[in-house]
Design a protein around this motif. Structure first.
Motif, PDB file in Angstrom:
ATOM      1  N   TYR A 132      66.702  11.108  59.404  1.00  0.00           N
ATOM      2  CA  TYR A 132      65.476  10.525  58.871  1.00  0.00           C
ATOM      3  C   TYR A 132      64.934  11.411  57.755  1.00  0.00           C
ATOM      4  O   TYR A 132      64.848  12.634  57.912  1.00  0.00           O
ATOM      5  N   ALA A 133      64.577  10.804  56.634  1.00  0.00           N
ATOM      6  CA  ALA A 133      63.883  11.532  55.571  1.00  0.00           C
ATOM      7  C   ALA A 133      62.431  11.650  56.009  1.00  0.00           C
ATOM      8  O   ALA A 133      61.809  10.651  56.391  1.00  0.00           O
ATOM      9  N   ILE A 134      61.892  12.847  55.982  1.00  0.00           N
ATOM     10  CA  ILE A 134      60.541  13.080  56.497  1.00  0.00           C
ATOM     11  C   ILE A 134      59.602  13.400  55.342  1.00  0.00           C
ATOM     12  O   ILE A 134      59.892  14.257  54.513  1.00  0.00           O
ATOM     13  N   THR A 135      58.481  12.697  55.323  1.00  0.00           N
ATOM     14  CA  THR A 135      57.441  12.950  54.335  1.00  0.00           C
ATOM     15  C   THR A 135      56.399  13.853  54.978  1.00  0.00           C
ATOM     16  O   THR A 135      56.009  13.641  56.129  1.00  0.00           O
ATOM     17  N   ARG A 136      55.945  14.831  54.217  1.00  0.00           N
ATOM     18  CA  ARG A 136      54.977  15.807  54.719  1.00  0.00           C
ATOM     19  C   ARG A 136      53.648  15.601  53.993  1.00  0.00           C
ATOM     20  O   ARG A 136      53.611  15.553  52.766  1.00  0.00           O
ATOM     21  N   HIS A 137      52.556  15.484  54.771  1.00  0.00           N
ATOM     22  CA  HIS A 137      51.206  15.363  54.218  1.00  0.00           C
ATOM     23  C   HIS A 137      50.360  16.486  54.802  1.00  0.00           C
ATOM     24  O   HIS A 137      50.073  16.490  56.014  1.00  0.00           O
ATOM     25  N   ASP A 138      49.974  17.435  53.964  1.00  0.00           N
ATOM     26  CA  ASP A 138      49.123  18.538  54.407  1.00  0.00           C
ATOM     27  C   ASP A 138      47.674  18.113  54.246  1.00  0.00           C
ATOM     28  O   ASP A 138      47.191  17.956  53.118  1.00  0.00           O
ATOM     29  N   LEU A 139      46.973  17.892  55.349  1.00  0.00           N
ATOM     30  CA  LEU A 139      45.605  17.385  55.305  1.00  0.00           C
ATOM     31  C   LEU A 139      44.632  18.394  54.721  1.00  0.00           C
ATOM     32  O   LEU A 139      43.594  18.008  54.183  1.00  0.00           O
ATOM     33  N   VAL A 140      44.943  19.682  54.785  1.00  0.00           N
ATOM     34  CA  VAL A 140      44.084  20.692  54.177  1.00  0.00           C
ATOM     35  C   VAL A 140      44.149  20.571  52.661  1.00  0.00           C
ATOM     36  O   VAL A 140      43.131  20.598  51.979  1.00  0.00           O
ATOM     37  N   LEU A 141      45.347  20.412  52.122  1.00  0.00           N
ATOM     38  CA  LEU A 141      45.499  20.255  50.665  1.00  0.00           C
ATOM     39  C   LEU A 141      44.856  18.971  50.188  1.00  0.00           C
ATOM     40  O   LEU A 141      44.285  18.919  49.105  1.00  0.00           O
ATOM     41  N   LYS A 142      44.960  17.897  50.989  1.00  0.00           N
ATOM     42  CA  LYS A 142      44.352  16.615  50.633  1.00  0.00           C
ATOM     43  C   LYS A 142      42.840  16.715  50.558  1.00  0.00           C
ATOM     44  O   LYS A 142      42.198  16.120  49.708  1.00  0.00           O
ATOM     45  N   ALA A 143      42.254  17.478  51.489  1.00  0.00           N
ATOM     46  CA  ALA A 143      40.794  17.598  51.558  1.00  0.00           C
ATOM     47  C   ALA A 143      40.258  18.499  50.447  1.00  0.00           C
ATOM     48  O   ALA A 143      39.117  18.363  50.052  1.00  0.00           O
ATOM     49  N   GLY A 144      41.084  19.411  49.968  1.00  0.00           N
ATOM     50  CA  GLY A 144      40.648  20.401  48.999  1.00  0.00           C
ATOM     51  C   GLY A 144      40.644  19.948  47.605  1.00  0.00           C
ATOM     52  O   GLY A 144      40.451  19.034  47.008  1.00  0.00           O
TER      53      GLY A 144
END
Length: 144
Positions: A132-144
């Protein structure tokens, strides 16, 4: 093949699940949230406590069959029992059985809980080892 995404660094996994449910419902997609029964009960209470403008129509997996089919958000311990196969949000510590039936799988990972982070690493390895190709979402970076 199911799209797999990990949403890392959630300060509060249940609060994030509520926001995610609201977002998915507003998009018109259907969401299944798989979690242990005590987590489902807490999440159900939190969803009912949202402000009226943020209401998320949902039901528990043991509700009347017609309600389960009609609800855009289903809370269940076992994702295999779901009639919906759009988006699966996993709050279990282990890989959810039957996740391959879903178009998308989202794993939420705590910012602080080291046990949760370790369990997420094991799930990541499981998906990666199966191609499976996995996508990574860092919620700290998104909020910043």
């Amino acid at each position: 093949m199911t799209e797999v995404a990990f949403h890392f660094n959630a300060p509060d996994k249940l609060a994030y699940a509520c926001r995610f449910a609201r977002k998915v419902q507003r998009s018109g997609a259907r969401l299944v949230i798989a979690a242990p029964p005590d987590t489902l009960a807490a999440l159900d209470r939190m969803l009912w406590a949202l402000a009226p403008q943020d209401f998320v129509a949902h039901c528990l997996g043991d509700a009347d069959e017609d309600l389960v089919h009609a609800s855009p958000v289903l809370l269940t311990a076992d994702a295999r029992s779901s009639p919906h196969h759009g988006v699966l949000l996993n709050l279990h510590a282990e890989v959810p059985e039957g996740f391959g039936r879903f178009d998308r799988l989202v794993e939420v990972v705590s910012a602080q809980d080291e046990l949760d982070r370790g369990e997420a690493r094991a799930r990541w390895r499981h998906y990666a080892s199966r191609g499976y190709a996995i996508t990574r979402h860092d919620l700290v970076l998104k909020a910043g």
